[in-house]
Design an enzyme around this catalytic site. Structure first.
Site, PDB file in Angstrom:
ATOM      1  N   ARG A  37      58.610  54.565  55.866  1.00 32.15           N
ATOM      2  CA  ARG A  37      57.730  55.444  55.085  1.00 32.15           C
ATOM      3  C   ARG A  37      57.276  54.778  53.790  1.00 32.15           C
ATOM      4  O   ARG A  37      56.176  55.073  53.298  1.00 32.15           O
ATOM      5  CB  ARG A  37      58.434  56.769  54.792  1.00 32.15           C
ATOM      6  CG  ARG A  37      58.506  57.676  56.012  1.00 32.15           C
ATOM      7  CD  ARG A  37      59.120  59.013  55.713  1.00 32.15           C
ATOM      8  NE  ARG A  37      58.971  59.910  56.854  1.00 32.15           N
ATOM      9  CZ  ARG A  37      59.503  61.125  56.927  1.00 32.15           C
ATOM     10  NH1 ARG A  37      60.220  61.587  55.917  1.00 32.15           N
ATOM     11  NH2 ARG A  37      59.327  61.873  58.000  1.00 32.15           N
ATOM     12  N   GLY A 370      57.836  66.850  62.086  1.00 28.37           N
ATOM     13  CA  GLY A 370      57.326  68.197  62.276  1.00 28.37           C
ATOM     14  C   GLY A 370      55.809  68.276  62.285  1.00 28.37           C
ATOM     15  O   GLY A 370      55.219  69.011  63.086  1.00 28.37           O
TER      16      GLY A 370
END
Length: 389
Positions: A37, A370
């Site tokens: 990330r 998600g």
């Protein structure tokens, strides 16, 4: 997708509020164990560095639920971010004391109750630190929080380069794909992927269902699956999904031959063969060789593929073959056939890593979790909608 993009904005000399997702894992010693990330947003950082903008980074760490705690301080990521991005970063805790340095990082935005409530008063307070807002945190785009949605509605705003890449990849796979288009959906439970299966059955030519959730479909088709993990209360749902897929001209495939064992954690016996012949004291752990070969053939003929979830208990070497063989075959088809292959989800990325494959072997690997799933479910993502022109 018609979103505003940062490269279309004049950021020279501006104060930029940059929303990133730097919610990375740590070991017991406090060292970051996975840097994807941080690495993914480096192009955005480099572009902002060239623009001579003053950048205030907003991010979160964990779920502090509005309470300040040392374990959740984003100060823990500053050093590694500075090293990977090759910039100096000033950390600060009080929004009234935003530094004038080119790059600074504000304390965990979730320390403030107004963040998750998307409180307009809190949005206004945070907005005072910037002239423009850039969202490069697609993985948080399914949250209607102050720093993911609210700021985009009160400041000139645009998408960062990482978010753009994610949306372009998902759009190519789901919104306007080259056909034949297929999906591989695995994991433990049908209940966690119900919305995904229902939505993509309208879009796909073929869906391969694997992992523990395949057992529920096997039971729905009348197979005796022994002591395998299964959601008996989802059998009727599985039947409905099969019926709806058929009406949408979508073929759902499940493994017919399997690898099974007598114990999950310490197997002493392993069965390989047709599910109908599996000893009833055993449980299914992986897709069998014949099924994997059939799946590989379908992948070879596909133009677009989306993958979420493993074929079996890939964490254990003896039950990893189905997942790893498909991973390698997908990578081969990307290289040789020009297959557009987008994969996402923590277990999927872990399996790809176990196969010694990486970003270069797929069209796109999503770290979004998600948000990735909700996009596949066809849901509106508040953090993306707020950036629409």
């Amino acid at each position: 997708m018609n979103i505003k993009r940062m490269q279309d904005m004049n950021l020279n000399g501006k104060r930029v509020l940059l929303r990133l997702d730097l919610n990375v894992p740590f070991d017991e010693s406090g060292n970051i164990t996975e840097f994807t990330r941080i690495e993914r947003v480096k192009p955005t950082i480099e572009a902002l560095k060239k623009s001579d903008a003053n950048v205030v980074i907003l991010t979160h760490l964990g779920r502090p639920k509005g309470k300040v705690g040392k374990d959740f301080s984003v100060q823990k990521v500053v050093r590694d971010c500075a090293r990977i991005w090759d910039v100096d970063i000033t950390f600060f805790e009080n929004r009234d004391d935003a530094p004038s340095t080119q790059f600074s990082m504000f304390e965990n935005i979730r320390f403030f109750e107004g963040e998750e409530k998307n409180d307009p008063a809190f949005v206004k307070q945070i907005a005072q630190m910037g002239d423009v807002y850039i969202n490069d945190a697609f993985s948080c785009a399914h949250r209607a929080h102050a720093s993911t949605t609210g700021l985009a509605l009160v400041l000139p705003s645009g998408a960062g380069l990482s978010m753009q890449a994610e949306l372009d990849a998902l759009g190519a796979a789901l919104d306007n794909p080259s056909t034949p288009v297929m999906a591989i959906i695995g994991g433990a439970k049908v209940s966690t992927k119900l919305d995904v299966l229902t939505h993509i059955s309208k879009l796909m030519d073929t869906i391969i269902v694997g992992g523990g959730m395949a057992n529920t479909f096997l039971l729905a088709k009348g197979y005796n699956i022994g002591k395998s993990l299964v959601e008996k209360d989802m059998v009727d749902t599985a039947k409905n999904i099969l019926d709806k897929a058929e009406s949408n001209n979508c073929t759902i495939l499940i493994p017919k031959d399997v690898v099974a064992s007598d114990d999950f954690s310490n197997p002493t016996a392993i069965f390989k063969g047709d599910v109908s012949d599996m000893p009833q004291h055993m449980m299914i752990m992986d897709a069998g060789e014949a099924s994997v070969e059939k799946f590989k053939e379908i992948i070879s003929n596909a133009k677009t593929l989306i993958w979420n979830g493993p074929m079996g208990v890939f964490e254990k070497d003896q039950f990893s073959h189905g997942t790893l063989l498909l991973a390698h075959h997908i990578a081969k088809c990307v290289k040789d056939n020009g297959l557009i292959a987008v994969a996402g989800g923590g277990d999927t990325l872990a399996a790809i890593d176990k196969a010694n494959l990486n970003d270069a072997d797929f069209t796109y690997l999503s770290t979004a979790g998600g948000a990735f799933l909700e996009y596949c479910e066809g849901k509106e993502l508040p953090g993306v909608s707020a950036l629409l022109k």
